[in-house]
Design a protein around this motif. Structure first.
Motif, PDB file in Angstrom:
ATOM      1  N   ASN A  17     -29.226 -30.583  30.060  1.00 34.57           N
ATOM      2  CA  ASN A  17     -29.730 -29.382  29.397  1.00 34.57           C
ATOM      3  C   ASN A  17     -30.824 -28.729  30.223  1.00 34.57           C
ATOM      4  O   ASN A  17     -31.432 -29.359  31.095  1.00 34.57           O
ATOM      5  N   LEU A  18     -31.075 -27.463  29.923  1.00 28.98           N
ATOM      6  CA  LEU A  18     -32.233 -26.767  30.465  1.00 28.98           C
ATOM      7  C   LEU A  18     -33.440 -27.069  29.590  1.00 28.98           C
ATOM      8  O   LEU A  18     -33.375 -26.944  28.362  1.00 28.98           O
ATOM      9  N   VAL A  19     -34.550 -27.464  30.212  1.00 29.87           N
ATOM     10  CA  VAL A  19     -35.784 -27.763  29.495  1.00 29.87           C
ATOM     11  C   VAL A  19     -36.843 -26.740  29.905  1.00 29.87           C
ATOM     12  O   VAL A  19     -37.133 -26.589  31.093  1.00 29.87           O
ATOM     13  N   LEU A  20     -37.399 -26.039  28.930  1.00 30.53           N
ATOM     14  CA  LEU A  20     -38.389 -25.019  29.228  1.00 30.53           C
ATOM     15  C   LEU A  20     -39.657 -25.639  29.811  1.00 30.53           C
ATOM     16  O   LEU A  20     -40.136 -26.667  29.347  1.00 30.53           O
ATOM     17  N   THR A  21     -40.204 -24.993  30.829  1.00 32.57           N
ATOM     18  CA  THR A  21     -41.504 -25.373  31.366  1.00 32.57           C
ATOM     19  C   THR A  21     -42.610 -24.729  30.529  1.00 32.57           C
ATOM     20  O   THR A  21     -42.342 -23.979  29.585  1.00 32.57           O
ATOM     21  N   THR A  22     -43.855 -24.999  30.902  1.00 40.22           N
ATOM     22  CA  THR A  22     -44.973 -24.345  30.211  1.00 40.22           C
ATOM     23  C   THR A  22     -44.869 -22.832  30.340  1.00 40.22           C
ATOM     24  O   THR A  22     -45.080 -22.089  29.375  1.00 40.22           O
ATOM     25  N   SER A  23     -44.511 -22.348  31.537  1.00 38.46           N
ATOM     26  CA  SER A  23     -44.327 -20.916  31.737  1.00 38.46           C
ATOM     27  C   SER A  23     -43.150 -20.396  30.928  1.00 38.46           C
ATOM     28  O   SER A  23     -43.196 -19.298  30.359  1.00 38.46           O
ATOM     29  N   GLY A  24     -42.078 -21.192  30.874  1.00 42.01           N
ATOM     30  CA  GLY A  24     -40.896 -20.769  30.135  1.00 42.01           C
ATOM     31  C   GLY A  24     -41.113 -20.681  28.637  1.00 42.01           C
ATOM     32  O   GLY A  24     -40.506 -19.847  27.960  1.00 42.01           O
ATOM     33  N   LYS A  25     -41.982 -21.533  28.110  1.00 36.77           N
ATOM     34  CA  LYS A  25     -42.255 -21.495  26.668  1.00 36.77           C
ATOM     35  C   LYS A  25     -42.920 -20.193  26.249  1.00 36.77           C
ATOM     36  O   LYS A  25     -42.794 -19.762  25.097  1.00 36.77           O
ATOM     37  N   ASP A  26     -43.632 -19.556  27.184  1.00 34.23           N
ATOM     38  CA  ASP A  26     -44.392 -18.352  26.850  1.00 34.23           C
ATOM     39  C   ASP A  26     -43.793 -17.071  27.415  1.00 34.23           C
ATOM     40  O   ASP A  26     -44.331 -15.993  27.182  1.00 34.23           O
ATOM     41  N   HIS A  27     -42.692 -17.188  28.162  1.00 35.74           N
ATOM     42  CA  HIS A  27     -42.157 -16.000  28.841  1.00 35.74           C
ATOM     43  C   HIS A  27     -41.184 -15.251  27.942  1.00 35.74           C
ATOM     44  O   HIS A  27     -40.373 -15.857  27.236  1.00 35.74           O
ATOM     45  N   ARG A  28     -41.221 -13.927  27.992  1.00 34.83           N
ATOM     46  CA  ARG A  28     -40.373 -13.144  27.098  1.00 34.83           C
ATOM     47  C   ARG A  28     -38.891 -13.275  27.446  1.00 34.83           C
ATOM     48  O   ARG A  28     -38.034 -13.080  26.582  1.00 34.83           O
ATOM     49  N   LEU A  29     -38.557 -13.619  28.698  1.00 35.27           N
ATOM     50  CA  LEU A  29     -37.155 -13.798  29.054  1.00 35.27           C
ATOM     51  C   LEU A  29     -36.522 -14.976  28.323  1.00 35.27           C
ATOM     52  O   LEU A  29     -35.324 -14.988  28.073  1.00 35.27           O
ATOM     53  N   THR A  30     -37.315 -15.991  28.005  1.00 32.87           N
ATOM     54  CA  THR A  30     -36.778 -17.189  27.366  1.00 32.87           C
ATOM     55  C   THR A  30     -37.148 -17.277  25.893  1.00 32.87           C
ATOM     56  O   THR A  30     -36.891 -18.297  25.259  1.00 32.87           O
ATOM     57  N   ASN A  31     -37.723 -16.238  25.339  1.00 30.53           N
ATOM     58  CA  ASN A  31     -38.056 -16.235  23.915  1.00 30.53           C
ATOM     59  C   ASN A  31     -36.880 -15.727  23.101  1.00 30.53           C
ATOM     60  O   ASN A  31     -36.701 -14.526  22.906  1.00 30.53           O
ATOM     61  N   LEU A  32     -36.040 -16.650  22.638  1.00 32.46           N
ATOM     62  CA  LEU A  32     -34.912 -16.313  21.782  1.00 32.46           C
ATOM     63  C   LEU A  32     -35.321 -16.306  20.306  1.00 32.46           C
ATOM     64  O   LEU A  32     -34.629 -15.731  19.474  1.00 32.46           O
ATOM     65  N   GLU A  33     -36.434 -16.946  19.989  1.00 33.53           N
ATOM     66  CA  GLU A  33     -37.009 -16.955  18.637  1.00 33.53           C
ATOM     67  C   GLU A  33     -38.471 -16.558  18.742  1.00 33.53           C
ATOM     68  O   GLU A  33     -39.132 -16.814  19.746  1.00 33.53           O
ATOM     69  N   LYS A  34     -38.990 -15.924  17.704  1.00 37.65           N
ATOM     70  CA  LYS A  34     -40.369 -15.437  17.750  1.00 37.65           C
ATOM     71  C   LYS A  34     -41.377 -16.573  17.743  1.00 37.65           C
ATOM     72  O   LYS A  34     -42.382 -16.528  18.443  1.00 37.65           O
ATOM     73  N   GLU A  35     -41.123 -17.614  16.915  1.00 40.93           N
ATOM     74  CA  GLU A  35     -42.072 -18.720  16.821  1.00 40.93           C
ATOM     75  C   GLU A  35     -41.897 -19.656  18.019  1.00 40.93           C
ATOM     76  O   GLU A  35     -40.776 -20.034  18.368  1.00 40.93           O
ATOM     77  N   LYS A  36     -43.012 -20.037  18.629  1.00 37.53           N
ATOM     78  CA  LYS A  36     -42.979 -20.821  19.862  1.00 37.53           C
ATOM     79  C   LYS A  36     -42.259 -22.152  19.683  1.00 37.53           C
ATOM     80  O   LYS A  36     -41.376 -22.507  20.479  1.00 37.53           O
ATOM     81  N   GLU A  37     -42.589 -22.900  18.631  1.00 37.74           N
ATOM     82  CA  GLU A  37     -41.982 -24.212  18.429  1.00 37.74           C
ATOM     83  C   GLU A  37     -40.506 -24.079  18.061  1.00 37.74           C
ATOM     84  O   GLU A  37     -39.666 -24.861  18.529  1.00 37.74           O
ATOM     85  N   THR A  38     -40.181 -23.078  17.246  1.00 38.11           N
ATOM     86  CA  THR A  38     -38.778 -22.839  16.886  1.00 38.11           C
ATOM     87  C   THR A  38     -37.962 -22.500  18.114  1.00 38.11           C
ATOM     88  O   THR A  38     -36.824 -22.962  18.286  1.00 38.11           O
ATOM     89  N   ASN A  39     -38.528 -21.683  18.998  1.00 40.40           N
ATOM     90  CA  ASN A  39     -37.838 -21.304  20.223  1.00 40.40           C
ATOM     91  C   ASN A  39     -37.611 -22.522  21.128  1.00 40.40           C
ATOM     92  O   ASN A  39     -36.525 -22.695  21.691  1.00 40.40           O
ATOM     93  N   TYR A  40     -38.624 -23.365  21.268  1.00 42.60           N
ATOM     94  CA  TYR A  40     -38.507 -24.558  22.105  1.00 42.60           C
ATOM     95  C   TYR A  40     -37.408 -25.479  21.577  1.00 42.60           C
ATOM     96  O   TYR A  40     -36.590 -26.001  22.342  1.00 42.60           O
ATOM     97  N   ASN A  41     -37.371 -25.668  20.256  1.00 40.76           N
ATOM     98  CA  ASN A  41     -36.352 -26.537  19.666  1.00 40.76           C
ATOM     99  C   ASN A  41     -34.955 -25.932  19.801  1.00 40.76           C
ATOM    100  O   ASN A  41     -33.973 -26.670  19.969  1.00 40.76           O
ATOM    101  N   LEU A  42     -34.855 -24.597  19.736  1.00 43.36           N
ATOM    102  CA  LEU A  42     -33.559 -23.951  19.923  1.00 43.36           C
ATOM    103  C   LEU A  42     -33.018 -24.224  21.322  1.00 43.36           C
ATOM    104  O   LEU A  42     -31.832 -24.538  21.493  1.00 43.36           O
ATOM    105  N   TRP A  43     -33.873 -24.110  22.344  1.00 38.55           N
ATOM    106  CA  TRP A  43     -33.436 -24.391  23.712  1.00 38.55           C
ATOM    107  C   TRP A  43     -32.964 -25.832  23.857  1.00 38.55           C
ATOM    108  O   TRP A  43     -32.021 -26.113  24.598  1.00 38.55           O
ATOM    109  N   ARG A  44     -33.586 -26.735  23.145  1.00 37.11           N
ATOM    110  CA  ARG A  44     -33.186 -28.142  23.215  1.00 37.11           C
ATOM    111  C   ARG A  44     -31.815 -28.363  22.589  1.00 37.11           C
ATOM    112  O   ARG A  44     -31.101 -29.304  22.960  1.00 37.11           O
ATOM    113  N   ARG A  45     -31.428 -27.502  21.642  1.00 40.53           N
ATOM    114  CA  ARG A  45     -30.144 -27.651  20.950  1.00 40.53           C
ATOM    115  C   ARG A  45     -29.012 -26.855  21.588  1.00 40.53           C
ATOM    116  O   ARG A  45     -27.858 -27.000  21.182  1.00 40.53           O
TER     117      ARG A  45
END
Length: 324
Positions: free
Chosen positions: A242-270
């Motif tokens: 899988n792709l795992v977001l970095t610290t930069s990726g967690k905050d970048h608008r290109l990788t923000n598929l969900e508005k909430e930071k933790e929700t977005n991180y968990n979505l990428w994991r799934r």
């Protein structure tokens, strides 16, 4: 005295009409009176609320959050983020941040250049063709046979600067310089388009390893990563990665598929994974890595598979999987 302060982390300068616009913000607080939450609003020129987020227990380090809205009016928009002052708050000038954005009423012009009709090419070509906000042309070199043809296909690479200038984004698939594909002159024209006309370039390599030919020549500095010369055809795996977001990726608008930071991180994991990735070693100086390989690493850390880089007035992006 209590104090709230808004700070802009990321905002787009230009968006397309009808495209959801995402603003990443931070709320800081000093002398926060209790653990309650506070509402931050995105408002337009007339004070109308477009979106709202509730931020809980901000502190002096700040709490990050996002506001978003789909803008349906073209032109220059003077949006703002506003948080209501606390009782007893005297310094209120930092309770508001300006978020100006230009909304363009036109379609994105995309050129997709590929060597052979691999699965990734067919998927992305069809997805781009169906997108109402995209006007797409593609070039399929298909060396050893003949140029691919059909609706939206070009019979040759744009011959001059005037033909190439209308494109906003160029996708380069498993294609390289020479062997019946790009010429050095083509590569130089692409470099000028990105560097001088604020275009974007997306690298999506494949198992043929043709993008390794771009390490030298006009496009070399546009690559956000360094390829592994010992693995020109990439790395295949039995188990899905899988792709795992970095610290930069967690905050970048290109990788923000969900508005909430933790929700977005968990979505990428799934998200569905992949079984092949390009052979890379590390990112280049000046690049920003947004996501890495979940399973593979070397002496520089996890392998970078999603990275971006700014070149002149344009940008480049590298996606090192064949599972976009």
């Amino acid at each position: 005295a209590p104090n709230l302060a808004l700070e802009t982390l990321q905002r787009p300068e230009q968006v397309l009409l009808g495209e959801e616009t995402l603003f990443l913000l931070k709320l800081k607080a000093r002398n926060w009176p209790d653990p309650r939450s506070v509402a931050v609003r995105l408002v337009d020129e007339n004070g109308r609320t477009l979106d709202q987020a509730r931020v809980s227990a901000p502190n002096e380090d700040g709490v990050r959050f996002a506001l978003a809205h789909r803008l349906e009016t073209a032109g220059f928009r003077r949006l703002r983020a506003v948080v209501d002052p606390l009782e007893g708050e005297t310094a209120r000038e930092d309770n508001t941040v300006d978020l100006p954005v230009e909304v363009k009423a036109r379609r994105v012009r995309v050129l997709y250049v590929e060597g052979r009709p691999r699965w990734e090419y067919r998927y992305l070509r069809n997805a781009l063709e169906r997108d109402p906000g995209v006007e797409m042309n593609c070039i399929l070199f298909h060396p050893d046979l003949e140029m691919g043809g059909g609706r939206n296909y070009l019979g040759r690479f744009p011959a001059n600067e005037e033909e190439l200038a209308p494109y906003d984004v160029v996708f380069l698939g498993d294609v390289g310089i020479g062997k019946g594909e790009l010429t050095t002159e083509n590569a130089q024209a692409l470099a000028d388009l990105v560097r001088h006309q604020a275009a974007g370039m997306v690298f999506i390599p494949g198992f043929r390893g043709r993008q390794l030919s771009l390490r030298e020549g006009p496009l070399s500095e546009f690559l956000p990563v360094i390829f592994n010369e010992d693995k020109p055809n990439g790395i295949g795996m039995q188990n899905e990665a899988n792709l795992v977001l970095t610290t930069s990726g967690k905050d970048h608008r290109l990788t923000n598929l969900e508005k909430e930071k933790e929700t977005n991180y968990n979505l990428w994991r799934r998200l569905p994974g992949f079984r092949w990735s390009a052979g890379v070693t590390k990112s280049r100086p000046g690049a920003k890595v947004l996501a890495v390989h979940s399973n593979l690493r070397n002496q520089w850390g996890p392998l970078p598979l999603l990275a971006i880089k700014t070149i002149g007035s344009g940008k480049s992006l590298f996606l090192g999987t064949d599972a976009a």
